[in-house]
Design a protein around this motif. Structure first.
Motif, short mmCIF file in Angstrom:
data_model
loop_
_atom_site.label_atom_id
_atom_site.label_comp_id
_atom_site.label_asym_id
_atom_site.label_seq_id
_atom_site.Cartn_x
_atom_site.Cartn_y
_atom_site.Cartn_z
N ASP A 225 -65.37 -1.85 -6.09
CA ASP A 225 -64.61 -2.41 -4.95
C ASP A 225 -63.16 -2.65 -5.32
O ASP A 225 -62.26 -2.49 -4.48
CB ASP A 225 -65.24 -3.73 -4.49
CG ASP A 225 -66.54 -3.53 -3.74
OD1 ASP A 225 -66.75 -2.42 -3.20
OD2 ASP A 225 -67.34 -4.48 -3.67
N ASP A 226 -62.92 -3.06 -6.56
CA ASP A 226 -61.55 -3.38 -6.96
C ASP A 226 -60.68 -2.13 -7.12
O ASP A 226 -59.46 -2.22 -7.05
CB ASP A 226 -61.55 -4.19 -8.25
CG ASP A 226 -62.07 -5.61 -8.04
OD1 ASP A 226 -61.75 -6.18 -6.98
OD2 ASP A 226 -62.79 -6.13 -8.90
N VAL A 227 -61.32 -0.99 -7.32
CA VAL A 227 -60.56 0.26 -7.32
C VAL A 227 -59.99 0.49 -5.92
O VAL A 227 -58.81 0.82 -5.75
CB VAL A 227 -61.45 1.45 -7.73
CG1 VAL A 227 -60.68 2.77 -7.63
CG2 VAL A 227 -61.97 1.26 -9.15
N LYS A 228 -60.83 0.29 -4.92
CA LYS A 228 -60.37 0.47 -3.53
C LYS A 228 -59.34 -0.60 -3.15
O LYS A 228 -58.32 -0.31 -2.51
CB LYS A 228 -61.54 0.44 -2.56
CG LYS A 228 -61.13 0.73 -1.11
CD LYS A 228 -62.31 0.98 -0.22
CE LYS A 228 -61.91 1.18 1.24
NZ LYS A 228 -60.99 2.31 1.42
N HIS A 229 -59.61 -1.86 -3.54
CA HIS A 229 -58.64 -2.93 -3.25
C HIS A 229 -57.27 -2.60 -3.85
O HIS A 229 -56.24 -2.78 -3.19
CB HIS A 229 -59.14 -4.26 -3.83
CG HIS A 229 -60.35 -4.80 -3.15
ND1 HIS A 229 -61.31 -5.55 -3.81
CD2 HIS A 229 -60.79 -4.70 -1.88
CE1 HIS A 229 -62.26 -5.90 -2.98
NE2 HIS A 229 -61.98 -5.38 -1.80
N SER A 230 -57.27 -2.13 -5.09
CA SER A 230 -56.01 -1.82 -5.76
C SER A 230 -55.29 -0.67 -5.08
O SER A 230 -54.07 -0.73 -4.83
CB SER A 230 -56.28 -1.46 -7.23
OG SER A 230 -56.93 -2.51 -7.90
N TYR A 231 -56.04 0.39 -4.79
CA TYR A 231 -55.47 1.56 -4.11
C TYR A 231 -54.87 1.17 -2.77
O TYR A 231 -53.72 1.54 -2.44
CB TYR A 231 -56.57 2.61 -3.94
CG TYR A 231 -56.31 3.65 -2.87
CD1 TYR A 231 -55.43 4.70 -3.09
CD2 TYR A 231 -56.94 3.56 -1.63
CE1 TYR A 231 -55.20 5.65 -2.10
CE2 TYR A 231 -56.72 4.51 -0.65
CZ TYR A 231 -55.85 5.54 -0.88
OH TYR A 231 -55.62 6.48 0.10
N GLU A 232 -55.59 0.40 -1.97
CA GLU A 232 -55.10 0.00 -0.64
C GLU A 232 -53.88 -0.90 -0.75
O GLU A 232 -52.93 -0.78 0.03
CB GLU A 232 -56.21 -0.72 0.13
CG GLU A 232 -57.41 0.15 0.49
CD GLU A 232 -57.12 1.17 1.58
OE1 GLU A 232 -55.98 1.18 2.11
OE2 GLU A 232 -58.02 1.96 1.91
N HIS A 233 -53.89 -1.79 -1.73
CA HIS A 233 -52.77 -2.71 -1.93
C HIS A 233 -51.51 -1.93 -2.33
O HIS A 233 -50.41 -2.17 -1.80
CB HIS A 233 -53.13 -3.72 -3.00
CG HIS A 233 -52.43 -5.04 -2.87
ND1 HIS A 233 -53.01 -6.23 -3.21
CD2 HIS A 233 -51.19 -5.35 -2.44
CE1 HIS A 233 -52.16 -7.22 -2.99
NE2 HIS A 233 -51.03 -6.71 -2.53
N PHE A 234 -51.66 -1.00 -3.26
CA PHE A 234 -50.52 -0.21 -3.70
C PHE A 234 -49.98 0.68 -2.57
O PHE A 234 -48.77 0.83 -2.41
CB PHE A 234 -50.92 0.67 -4.89
CG PHE A 234 -51.22 -0.09 -6.15
CD1 PHE A 234 -50.72 -1.37 -6.36
CD2 PHE A 234 -52.01 0.47 -7.14
CE1 PHE A 234 -51.00 -2.08 -7.53
CE2 PHE A 234 -52.29 -0.22 -8.31
CZ PHE A 234 -51.79 -1.49 -8.50
#
Length: 481
Positions: free
Chosen positions: A454-463
């Motif tokens: 999930d944190d991979v997606k959170h990071s990608y979306e945030h960036f």
């Protein structure tokens, strides 16, 4: 060539991330894979050796030493002096690198001498199925003309192992701890001398600490050189030199009972490298993405963060300021505009963070315990081990709130030392506003790490949101007036 489609669902993004990890056993391979993705996305390669002719609305990248890569997209409404929106990460991870003279023979075994790179958890390298990967300098003779080329190599098969000592011979290891001597005991076994001899591979000689032999064949086991040459499709004598490292052969996977974790080596810091690169690609994938952009969107993936960044291609080098200067000068001959641009810019220093460990909860400060699935962690340190301040933290948090993305905070305990990142290095050398962030993970610097999918997606979306919205948000922010 068809363009890669933006990643919109978790399954697709994680699958793509695993492909990136499995293609990147070394910093050289990570840069090579990044180049491949950028080219598919329409980015044009430029060389630092050449004069640049850049155009607004276009996308470019360059590499330095083939272990650092910088990619950038220029807004269609860009004017020299406008800001850069940068995410910086690093391509290197702690590992074992082959020594310049790696040939060792002890007790009837062929061993490979290695040196420590970075601050690894070296005991985790024991009893793993290892191979080698890196880059090789080849001599090529075509029609009587000699040239030298840089080639990447990766041996797929497990060819080495560092075995632990049986408990029968070390009865106190469980009570007193496993504390291997990294010079004498952290040495991979390649083969037995007798088997090498039976295969007609010379095995004479011993461990070399210097000496007069200079050829690659004399410095390294002929058996190892044969394996490398076969993978490259050349003769061993064509290999002039190399930079190789030991690598785990176990692939990166989606794991856990609920398929919520990623088990892999090199998550620190290929996770942030992938998320920032893919965010840039997807934030510049359509013609309209740069239509209203007045700034420059950039990703810089540096080598040598794990050893202090002091190299020609590390964050402590002029790579960043050189890139900003080179770009700005293509649109204006006024040297003053770069200083203006720096003051309008923001760097997101993206490096993995320490998730709360359930078995060592006392290692975290009570009010700052980053959790898996909790989103990017904003790192704070009053002594500037991290470069975050209230302004830069606000910007990153505001973007998260607008997109309903989770975000966390971290400070190290007062009675513990604090690590650092490329953030303070670039903030002090370039003078750019900086926020330090990272996705939470466990087993940092182990040969096998873990983080939450999930944190991979959170990071990608945030960036991705940062690239698309920083210009508008910064225009509303007033500080130095």
């Amino acid at each position: 060539m068809a363009k890669e489609q933006p990643r919109t669902d978790l399954t697709s993004l994680v699958s793509d991330f695993l492909s990136f990890l499995n293609a990147s056993p070394t910093a050289f391979h990570a840069v090579d894979e990044s180049k491949r993705r950028l080219r598919i996305a329409g980015y044009e390669q430029v060389s630092e050796r050449d004069d640049w002719k850049l155009e607004a609305g276009k996308k470019y990248f360059f590499t330095r030493n083939y272990s650092t890569i910088v990619a950038f997209a220029i807004g269609k409404k860009y004017v020299a002096g406008n800001g850069f929106h940068i995410i910086g990460a690093h391509t290197d991870s702690p590992c074992l690198k082959l020594k310049p003279v790696s040939k060792i023979i002890k007790g009837g075994y062929l061993e490979v001498g290695v040196q420590l790179y970075g601050g690894g958890l070296w005991y985790t390298w024991f009893d793993r199925d290892l191979t080698v990967a890196g880059r090789v300098i080849l001599k090529e003779d075509k029609a009587g003309s000699v040239s030298y080329s840089h080639r990447l190599v990766r041996i797929e098969d497990p060819i080495m192992r560092i075995p632990t000592l049986a408990i029968h011979l070390d009865r106190n290891v469980n009570s007193e701890g496993f504390k291997p001597n990294t010079q004498t005991q952290l040495v991979p076994i390649l083969a037995t001398a007798i088997k090498a001899e039976l295969n007609k591979v010379p095995a004479e000689g011993g461990e070399h600490d210097g000496g007069t032999e200079t050829s690659s064949k004399s410095k390294h086991h002929p058996l190892l050189m044969e394996i490398i040459a076969k993978a490259l499709g050349c003769k061993p004598d064509a290999i002039c030199d190399f930079e190789l490292q030991a690598c785990d052969t176990q692939p990166s996977i989606l794991a856990g009972a609920a398929k919520e974790f990623i088990f892999s080596g090199r998550l620190d810091n290929l996770c942030m490298s992938f998320c920032s690169l893919q965010a840039l690609i997807d934030a510049t994938s359509s013609a309209s993405d740069l239509e209203e952009e007045t700034g420059i969107r950039m990703v810089a993936l540096f080598d040598h963060e794990e050893v202090g960044s002091s190299s020609a291609q590390g964050a402590g080098s002029p790579v960043m300021i050189d890139a900003m200067s080179h770009i700005t000068s293509c649109f204006s001959s006024d040297s003053k505009v770069l200083k203006k641009a720096i003051q309008k810019s923001l760097l997101v220093s993206a490096d993995m963070a320490h998730a709360l460990h359930p078995n060592f909860m006392d290692k975290h400060e009570e009010n700052h315990q980053p959790k898996m699935h909790g989103g990017l962690v904003i790192k704070h340190n009053a002594n500037q081990r991290y470069a975050t301040n209230a302004v830069t933290s606000f910007v990153f948090r505001e973007i998260a709130e607008k997109h309903n993305l989770p975000v966390q905070d971290f400070v190290v305990r007062n009675d513990m030392g604090c690590g650092s990142t490329i953030g303070p290095i670039l903030a002090s050398s370039v003078g750019i506003r900086t926020v330090d962030v990272g996705a939470p993970q466990l087993s940092m610097h182990s040969i096998r790490e873990m983080c939450a999918a999930d944190d991979v997606k959170h990071s990608y979306e945030h960036f991705k949101a940062f690239f698309r919205e920083f210009t508008h948000l910064d225009a509303k922010l007033t500080v130095d007036v």
